[in-house]
Write an enzyme that holds these catalytic residues in place. Structure first.
Site, PDB file in Angstrom:
ATOM      1  N   TYR A 128     -11.333   5.005  14.566  1.00  0.00           N
ATOM      2  CA  TYR A 128     -10.234   5.314  13.628  1.00  0.00           C
ATOM      3  C   TYR A 128     -10.154   6.820  13.379  1.00  0.00           C
ATOM      4  CZ  TYR A 128      -8.065   5.357   8.869  1.00  0.00           C
ATOM      5  OH  TYR A 128      -7.292   5.598   7.756  1.00  0.00           O
ATOM      6  N   VAL A 153      -7.817   5.383  -0.917  1.00  0.00           N
ATOM      7  CA  VAL A 153      -6.647   5.034  -1.720  1.00  0.00           C
ATOM      8  C   VAL A 153      -6.778   3.569  -2.102  1.00  0.00           C
ATOM      9  CG1 VAL A 153      -4.119   4.991  -1.787  1.00  0.00           C
ATOM     10  CG2 VAL A 153      -5.296   6.687  -0.351  1.00  0.00           C
ATOM     11  N   PRO A 171      -4.968  11.298   3.343  1.00  0.00           N
ATOM     12  CA  PRO A 171      -5.603  10.788   2.126  1.00  0.00           C
ATOM     13  C   PRO A 171      -7.100  10.532   2.311  1.00  0.00           C
ATOM     14  CG  PRO A 171      -3.730   9.399   2.835  1.00  0.00           C
ATOM     15  CD  PRO A 171      -4.118  10.284   3.983  1.00  0.00           C
ATOM     16  N   GLY A 172      -7.843  10.683   1.217  1.00  0.00           N
ATOM     17  CA  GLY A 172      -9.173  10.087   1.109  1.00  0.00           C
ATOM     18  C   GLY A 172      -8.962   8.642   0.687  1.00  0.00           C
ATOM     19  N   GLY A 227       0.799  -1.221   0.000  1.00  0.00           N
ATOM     20  CA  GLY A 227       0.000   0.000   0.000  1.00  0.00           C
ATOM     21  C   GLY A 227       0.833   1.273   0.000  1.00  0.00           C
ATOM     22  N   ILE A 228       0.375   2.246   0.763  1.00  0.00           N
ATOM     23  CA  ILE A 228       1.022   3.563   0.790  1.00  0.00           C
ATOM     24  C   ILE A 228       2.446   3.451   1.326  1.00  0.00           C
ATOM     25  CG2 ILE A 228       0.927   5.865   1.831  1.00  0.00           C
ATOM     26  CD1 ILE A 228      -2.194   5.498   1.896  1.00  0.00           C
ATOM     27  N   GLY A 267      -1.058   2.006  10.011  1.00  0.00           N
ATOM     28  CA  GLY A 267      -2.419   2.268  10.445  1.00  0.00           C
ATOM     29  C   GLY A 267      -3.334   1.147   9.985  1.00  0.00           C
TER      30      GLY A 267
END
Ligand SMILES: NC(=O)c1ccc[n+]([C@@H]2O[C@H](COP(=O)([O-])OP(=O)(O)OC[C@H]3O[C@@H](n4cnc5c(N)ncnc54)[C@H](OP(=O)(O)O)[C@@H]3O)[C@@H](O)[C@H]2O)c1
Length: 262
Positions: free
Chosen positions: A154, A187, A184-185, A18-19, A89
């Site tokens: 969260y 992703v 971010p929104g 991911g990110i 996260g």
């Protein structure tokens, strides 16, 4: 544009996919040496560790000592740290509503989303201060500003990250350390789109499909799509380098226009 990251040492949390993985790839491409932590390294991060100056480490960052162990490994291997990316996260949609969210649920979300960043920052900061310069970039969420009962615990933890980063930016800014957040929104990562992710969890509860849930989330933004991990990583890497040398205490939204207000 040279981001002046060559030779810098970076620590990235939650880095196997991911990110986080995209941030590791982007930092390595800019010439940084990266120490990357996750519970399971996985094929992509392991492959990167063979071809780039990346050291991959398996550890649980939601434990009290996991963050300090990751930082200690970076310092032992490379003699110091210039950049910290607090990316780790996780989220669990609360399809049963607020009354279904137990203390244990709250503490789990609080620990992995807020305390992991607090603890990693606490461990890394003395090393950044010793060098008299450094950048800490923390990945928060659009939900820090868009409270949503579906992710109530969260969102509260992510809002806490914005406050934490801003507050600490005031304490350490005069000593050369910059602190910023990226929010971010949606992703296109496993967090949203994998089996057990946000889309399937909400779809199961709503009697819909994961594709419909994801399409609804994409359609809520102005651009009509999810961000890609590399688009978030590009901003993180810009904030990590000294091209953004007078940017601190700020939050940057990457959400395709999802947040409709100024
Ligand atoms: N995707 C989105 O739509 C979105 C939107 C806003 C904000 N964000 C934030 O962006 C960050 C990255 O999200 P993502 O979408 O890339 O998530 P992801 O695809 O689920 O990746 C999470 C990464 O963190 C690692 N990780 C999770 N728990 C860990 C733990 N306890 N200890 C060590 N590593 C752990 C995972 O590897 P292991 O499972 O192997 O440990 C993985 O490498 C998170 O802070 C998330 O809240 C994401």
């Amino acid at each position: 544009m040279d981001l002046h990251l060559s030779g810098k040492v970076a620590v990235v949390t939650g880095a196997s996919r991911g990110i986080g993985l995209a941030v590791v790839q982007a930092l390595a491409a800019e010439g940084a040496t990266v120490v990357a932590g996750a519970r399971h390294v996985g094929d992509e991060l392991a492959a990167l560790a063979h071809t780039a100056p990346v050291r991959a480490t398996e550890l649980d960052l939601s434990t009290a000592d996991g963050p300090a162990r990751l930082v200690a490994e970076a310092v032992a291997a490379f003699g110091g740290i210039d950049i910290l990316v607090n990316n780790v996260g996780a989220v669990r949609p609360r399809t049963g509503g607020f009354l279904s969210v137990s203390d244990e649920d709250w503490l789990t979300m609080w620990t992995v989303n807020l305390m992991a960043a607090v603890r990693t920052t606490r461990a890394a900061l003395p090393h950044l201060l010793r060098r008299g310069a450094g950048s800490i970039v923390t990945v928060a969420s659009a939900n820090a500003r868009l409270p949503d009962p579906m992710v109530i615990d969260y969102g509260a933890a992510k809002a806490g990250l914005l406050n934490f980063s801003k507050a600490l930016s005031k304490e350490v800014g005069g000593r050369g350390i910059r602190m910023n957040t990226v929010s971010p929104g949606p992703v296109s990562t496993a967090l949203w789109l994998a089996e057990g992710g946000v889309a399937t969890t909400i779809a199961e509860a709503a009697g819909s499909t994961a594709a419909d849930v994801a399409a609804g989330a994409a359609g809520a933004s102005v651009t009509g799509r999810f961000s890609r991990p590399d688009e978030v990583a590009a901003l993180v890497v810009y904030l990590a380098g000294d091209r953004s040398g007078n940017v601190t205490g700020a939050d940057f939204v990457v959400d395709g226009g999802l947040i409709a207000t100024l």
